[in-house]
Design a protein around this motif. Sequence first.
Motif, PDB file in Angstrom:
ATOM      1  N   CYS A   1      -6.544   3.768  -6.576  1.00  0.00           N
ATOM      2  CA  CYS A   1      -6.037   3.413  -5.239  1.00  0.00           C
ATOM      3  C   CYS A   1      -7.150   2.889  -4.351  1.00  0.00           C
TER       4      CYS A   1
ATOM      5  N   ILE B   1      -6.818  -8.547  -8.775  1.00  0.00           N
ATOM      6  CA  ILE B   1      -5.641  -7.688  -8.957  1.00  0.00           C
ATOM      7  C   ILE B   1      -5.244  -7.626 -10.427  1.00  0.00           C
TER       8      ILE B   1
ATOM      9  N   LEU C   1      -7.919  -0.717  -5.222  1.00  0.00           N
ATOM     10  CA  LEU C   1      -6.916  -1.669  -4.740  1.00  0.00           C
ATOM     11  C   LEU C   1      -7.026  -1.852  -3.224  1.00  0.00           C
TER      12      LEU C   1
ATOM     13  N   TYR D   1      -7.878  -5.412  -0.914  1.00  0.00           N
ATOM     14  CA  TYR D   1      -7.206  -5.858   0.311  1.00  0.00           C
ATOM     15  C   TYR D   1      -8.194  -5.999   1.473  1.00  0.00           C
TER      16      TYR D   1
ATOM     17  N   SER E   1       0.826  -1.210   0.000  1.00  0.00           N
ATOM     18  CA  SER E   1       0.000   0.000   0.000  1.00  0.00           C
ATOM     19  C   SER E   1       0.861   1.262   0.000  1.00  0.00           C
TER      20      SER E   1
ATOM     21  N   TYR F   1       1.768   1.973  -3.755  1.00  0.00           N
ATOM     22  CA  TYR F   1       0.773   2.563  -4.665  1.00  0.00           C
ATOM     23  C   TYR F   1       0.300   3.927  -4.184  1.00  0.00           C
TER      24      TYR F   1
ATOM     25  N   TRP G   1      -7.452  -5.259 -12.040  1.00  0.00           N
ATOM     26  CA  TRP G   1      -7.062  -3.892 -11.689  1.00  0.00           C
ATOM     27  C   TRP G   1      -5.885  -3.445 -12.557  1.00  0.00           C
TER      28      TRP G   1
END
Length: 423
Positions: free
Chosen positions: A316, A336, A319, A323, A246, A249, A339
């Motif tokens: 962001c 993912i 993503l 998680y 994290s 990104y 994405w």
Amino acid sequence: MNNMLQLPTSILGLSEITVEQAEINNSGEFIITVKSTNKEIKCKKCNNATDPHGYGRIIRLRHLPVFGHKTYIEISPARGICKNCDDHPTTTQSHDWYDSRSGYTKAYEQQILMLLVNSTISDVSIKEDLGYKAIEAIIDRYIDTEVNWNDFDSIGLLGIDEISLKKGYKDYVTLITSKTAGGVKIISIIKGREKAEVKKFLMSIPGNLKETVDAVCTDMCDGFINAAKEALGTSIPVIADRYHVSKLYRKCLVSLRKQELKKLRESMTKEEYRELKPAISLLCKRKECDINEQEKEQLEPLFKAAPKIKEAYSLCLKLTAIYNRHSTPEESLATIREWITSVEQSKITCFKCFIETLKKYKNEISNYFINRNTSGFVEGFNNKVKVLKRRCYGIFNLKHLFQRIFLDFSGYAFLTNLNAVKM
């Protein structure tokens, strides 16, 4: 003037002795003379009973303070002579409450160790009026300089990370830790952060304990990841920590935001740009998953003026949502990939390097979704070690560092168990 005192034996907490004399000398110190009540002396060679053979020299031992006074125990150990052995050796009687190599009772030594927890040798040296080397010797008698595998029933989560021993990110060492229901423990401190050294240590873990490793948590360091895979096998998942992913990104979003804001400052008047300040401040201070509906409305003027920031922010957010979603590793990996495809099809280029990282560590990243384990315990442990390092103005001897970490993290439990065993 010497003051004679009547002192009950029980107040000393020592076994198989009786108090013969107690006095306070001119320095305000308790001097307590004791005598053994145990008449049996075993031969040091054949372990048979010996005959009485007088007494040895007087031994003075520092003991726990009595009523705030520095206290010493004096004892003349009885001696025995063995008539069974050819050379008739003599044996000096010993007690379990002191070590013949030490000038302190075991109770006092353990008190020193208790005082060292979350403190420094210098502080304890001043408070107890003991030499620095004397305290180091006490530590060496009780605390190992490397892991004792007999103290471990299981390893649980294995954490691997590095810290710098000096300012300016110099003299790195690798910390290997274990997390179980009993807490976090230090396993090893390795000089440097080379894959070969980390692998060598992991290979040295006893086979029965290797089977108890649930997973390995680390950052995206090739050396650590490959060392764990090669030493522990592919059956134990290696997890690339969620925080480090994290961080990468979000760093991309920050980079894009700075570029776009620079363009806005050049194209807008000062008044127009000033109106965007609340939105900019909000975007800088808050993570995307924490923003509520009211704050989203506050961000709209900024997103309208800089559509790329909005698009990158949205990516962001997606993503982070992946998680936060409780899904299987396979489902998460597929999401993912979707994405990544959406990013590649957009006009946003700030995630290009991050996408390469995602592709490279996709298996380690997806392993997070097995049990949602993170390196949080590793980071917390490292922060405490850094506090220890600053408190002691640096510890560069790795054996001493291992001992001090053990004392700070496991000292109370260790000393409690030590007393429990005696009882």
